[in-house]
Motif scaffolding. Structure first.
Motif, PDB file in Angstrom:
ATOM      1  N   ALA A 272      39.980  43.010  33.509  1.00 35.85           N
ATOM      2  CA  ALA A 272      38.777  42.696  33.258  1.00 35.85           C
ATOM      3  C   ALA A 272      38.080  42.650  31.982  1.00 35.85           C
ATOM      4  O   ALA A 272      37.559  41.407  31.500  1.00 35.85           O
ATOM      5  CB  ALA A 272      37.426  43.651  34.101  1.00 35.85           C
ATOM      6  N   GLY A 273      38.389  43.613  30.945  1.00 33.58           N
ATOM      7  CA  GLY A 273      38.171  43.174  29.607  1.00 33.58           C
ATOM      8  C   GLY A 273      38.952  41.991  29.031  1.00 33.58           C
ATOM      9  O   GLY A 273      38.294  41.081  28.063  1.00 33.58           O
ATOM     10  N   ARG A 274      40.250  41.875  29.060  1.00 33.91           N
ATOM     11  CA  ARG A 274      40.935  40.868  28.583  1.00 33.91           C
ATOM     12  C   ARG A 274      40.493  39.439  29.341  1.00 33.91           C
ATOM     13  O   ARG A 274      40.134  38.353  28.292  1.00 33.91           O
ATOM     14  CB  ARG A 274      42.492  40.984  29.262  1.00 33.91           C
ATOM     15  CG  ARG A 274      43.289  39.870  28.592  1.00 33.91           C
ATOM     16  CD  ARG A 274      44.768  40.168  28.859  1.00 33.91           C
ATOM     17  NE  ARG A 274      44.940  39.965  30.412  1.00 33.91           N
ATOM     18  CZ  ARG A 274      45.105  38.954  31.020  1.00 33.91           C
ATOM     19  NH1 ARG A 274      45.302  37.705  30.202  1.00 33.91           N
ATOM     20  NH2 ARG A 274      45.438  38.868  32.317  1.00 33.91           N
ATOM     21  N   VAL A 275      39.959  39.262  30.356  1.00 38.78           N
ATOM     22  CA  VAL A 275      39.412  38.161  31.017  1.00 38.78           C
ATOM     23  C   VAL A 275      38.167  37.783  30.156  1.00 38.78           C
ATOM     24  O   VAL A 275      37.945  36.452  30.005  1.00 38.78           O
ATOM     25  CB  VAL A 275      39.425  38.116  32.422  1.00 38.78           C
ATOM     26  CG1 VAL A 275      38.634  36.998  33.220  1.00 38.78           C
ATOM     27  CG2 VAL A 275      40.738  38.452  33.073  1.00 38.78           C
ATOM     28  N   SER A 357      29.057  35.453  48.856  1.00 42.38           N
ATOM     29  CA  SER A 357      30.541  36.133  48.824  1.00 42.38           C
ATOM     30  C   SER A 357      31.427  34.686  47.880  1.00 42.38           C
ATOM     31  O   SER A 357      31.031  33.613  48.362  1.00 42.38           O
ATOM     32  CB  SER A 357      30.976  36.100  50.236  1.00 42.38           C
ATOM     33  OG  SER A 357      32.547  36.508  49.848  1.00 42.38           O
ATOM     34  N   ALA A 358      32.321  35.156  47.250  1.00 41.55           N
ATOM     35  CA  ALA A 358      33.042  34.526  46.408  1.00 41.55           C
ATOM     36  C   ALA A 358      33.790  33.447  47.214  1.00 41.55           C
ATOM     37  O   ALA A 358      34.465  32.448  46.727  1.00 41.55           O
ATOM     38  CB  ALA A 358      33.919  35.344  45.430  1.00 41.55           C
ATOM     39  N   VAL A 378      33.607  42.267  40.916  1.00 38.94           N
ATOM     40  CA  VAL A 378      34.677  42.557  41.601  1.00 38.94           C
ATOM     41  C   VAL A 378      35.067  44.005  41.710  1.00 38.94           C
ATOM     42  O   VAL A 378      34.472  44.677  40.498  1.00 38.94           O
ATOM     43  CB  VAL A 378      35.944  41.816  40.649  1.00 38.94           C
ATOM     44  CG1 VAL A 378      35.953  42.348  39.289  1.00 38.94           C
ATOM     45  CG2 VAL A 378      37.289  41.933  41.289  1.00 38.94           C
ATOM     46  N   ALA A 379      35.513  44.420  42.505  1.00 41.06           N
ATOM     47  CA  ALA A 379      35.911  46.059  42.656  1.00 41.06           C
ATOM     48  C   ALA A 379      37.252  46.415  42.099  1.00 41.06           C
ATOM     49  O   ALA A 379      38.195  45.462  41.997  1.00 41.06           O
ATOM     50  CB  ALA A 379      36.019  46.379  44.041  1.00 41.06           C
ATOM     51  N   ALA A 388      38.501  36.161  41.109  1.00 37.85           N
ATOM     52  CA  ALA A 388      37.776  36.370  40.022  1.00 37.85           C
ATOM     53  C   ALA A 388      38.117  35.538  38.731  1.00 37.85           C
ATOM     54  O   ALA A 388      37.076  34.892  37.830  1.00 37.85           O
ATOM     55  CB  ALA A 388      37.735  37.673  39.662  1.00 37.85           C
ATOM     56  N   LEU A 389      39.275  35.211  38.498  1.00 40.18           N
ATOM     57  CA  LEU A 389      39.653  34.815  37.090  1.00 40.18           C
ATOM     58  C   LEU A 389      39.280  33.192  37.427  1.00 40.18           C
ATOM     59  O   LEU A 389      38.863  32.464  36.206  1.00 40.18           O
ATOM     60  CB  LEU A 389      41.244  34.805  37.051  1.00 40.18           C
ATOM     61  CG  LEU A 389      41.751  34.050  35.857  1.00 40.18           C
ATOM     62  CD1 LEU A 389      41.148  34.516  34.571  1.00 40.18           C
ATOM     63  CD2 LEU A 389      43.408  34.110  35.800  1.00 40.18           C
TER      64      LEU A 389
END
Length: 449
Positions: A272-275, A357-358, A378-379, A388-389
């Motif tokens: 998540a941090g990288r994205v 919802s996504a 995102v879980a 998510a990406l």
């Protein structure tokens, strides 16, 4: 505070300033991988220790030698250092010459190959110009001393041989030039006006030939007997193992940090941090591993940001990736939301919170021109990386400020949200609406990520 202004985000992307390295974040990432990296480094160090412990012992012998020539002896103190440095360079070049090394080995009577001689015999400059240190690693102290003595003798002899060959070649060239000039002189008439110039040129060649014939040869002389080590200097398995441990630990730690978040399908904080960094989004970690108070504070951080955008009149789009169910935020944040009337109009000026919802057709429900903030929830540990990406990348391309919210598979407000969602379903079922949230009139029918 999380930056949400689209104009500021656009200016940030247009800036030519290079990105800076967040050392605090990088050290946190290193801390997460230090245990597996340390295990790998310890295994490599153990292998190095085992291999180096089985290597044969080596003793060292060092000889201090002086390099001298007629140029260094006759020159002044200022020029002597420069001449000595040039002389040292010639001997250093000879010490790496394979035929010279083979001559040393043959004269010393040791069964070394050319590669072994190159690795065991070394020549370095001393503390002052003109001093050279010859160091030899032998199977024992006596062998090392013999080879060191012979190395000085062979280097000196090889240098003289090279100098003689070079001087001889120069003499032959100068002599040939002088003979050619003399032949031209003999062919000229005694009264020829060019005779004087040719005689001067001929005399110059003779003077140069005389200088070459008196040129002194250099020599390398040992100042003392070789100094041998008290014990084996090689191998040093403990030192080599520690160096391997440090090197492997650094390299493997950086590789693990680089690979974290790139391998696998499940979501993680590293991923998540990288994205978030790649697509100019903010990361808010609300997962359970951060502790109850920290998780609650991070959730309030997102809710405060959402409330600020709603009060500013912009819509906020919250997309929940399965297995999360919407809404994931506390809908009580809307209770105190004031919506003042716009001047001259009867419509509310406040924004709308849209939680979907996504996996739904959310791009057909929301109006992209009014969205001021996108929250992708995102879980941790879910297999929704690709979904998510795709959403975060689309928000970045659309210049919509985004927040990547990493949470648990069971959110804080899930129980209350289910009750509220059930009530809204009943309300919209009676009114004939198929969506939990009222759909807006779309000016762009195809807003597909």
């Amino acid at each position: 505070m999380i930056e949400t202004s689209a104009d500021d985000r656009a200016r940030g992307r247009e800036s030519s300033a290079p990105p800076t390295l967040d050392l605090a974040h990088h050290f946190r990432e290193l801390r997460l991988v230090v245990v597996p990296a340390l295990v790998i480094a310890l295994l490599c160090a153990a292998v190095v220790f085992t291999v180096r412990s089985s290597a044969p012992d080596r003793w060292s012998a060092t000889v201090t030698a002086r390099a001298e020539s007629a140029a260094t002896t006759a020159a002044s103190s200022a020029d002597a250092a420069s001449a000595a440095s040039l002389l040292d360079a010639s001997y250093l070049a000879l010490a790496s010459d394979t035929p010279v090394l083979q001559s040393i080995v043959k004269a010393a009577g040791v069964p070394w190959t050319a590669d072994e001689a190159a690795s065991r015999i070394s020549l370095v400059e001393g503390t002052t110009p003109g001093l050279l240190l010859v160091t030899v690693l032998g199977d024992n102290a006596a062998q090392a001393a013999v080879v060191a003595k012979q190395a000085v003798l062979t280097l000196s002899a090889s240098s003289r041989t090279h100098q003689i060959d070079a001087v001889t070649a120069q003499e032959q060239q100068v002599q040939a030039t002088a003979n050619a000039i003399n032949a031209r002189l003999q062919a000229l008439a005694p009264t020829d006006p060019s005779r004087t110039a040719l005689q001067q040129e001929y005399q110059s060649q003779l003077d140069q030939l005389g200088q070459l014939q008196v040129t002194g040869l250099s020599r390398l002389t040992a100042l003392a007997d070789p100094v041998t080590s008290d014990g084996p200097v090689s191998p040093q398995p403990l030192r080599d193992a520690l160096l391997a441990l440090l090197a492997v630990l650094i390299v493997v730690s950086e590789l693990l940090v680089l690979l974290r978040g790139r391998l696998g399908r499940s979501t993680s904080r590293a991923w998540a941090g990288r994205v978030a960094r790649k697509y100019n989004a903010a990361l808010v970690d609300c997962a359970a591993t951060r502790g109850g108070s920290g998780r609650h504070a991070e959730t309030q951080r997102v809710e405060s940001l959402v409330l600020r955008e709603l009060r500013a009149g912009g819509d906020v789009l919250v997309l929940s990736c399965p297995p999360l169910s919407h809404p994931v935020l506390d809908t009580a944040i809307l209770d105190g939301l004031g919506r003042p009337q716009a001047p001259g109009r009867g419509e509310p000026a406040g924004g709308e919170l849209i939680e979907l919802s996504a996996e739904e057709l959310w791009w057909r429900i929301v109006n992209p021109e009014t969205v001021r903030l996108g929250v992708v929830v995102v879980a941790r540990g879910s297999g929704q990386r690709r979904l998510a990406l795709r959403i975060v990348r689309w928000l970045n391309d659309a210049a919509v400020p985004a927040v990547v919210m990493l949470t648990d598979k069971v959110t804080t407000h899930e129980k209350a949200a289910k009750q509220e969602k059930s009530a809204k379903h009943e309300k919209f079922a009676k009114s004939g609406s198929a969506s939990v949230f009222p759909a807006k009139e779309m000016r762009h029918s195809e807003w597909v990520p």
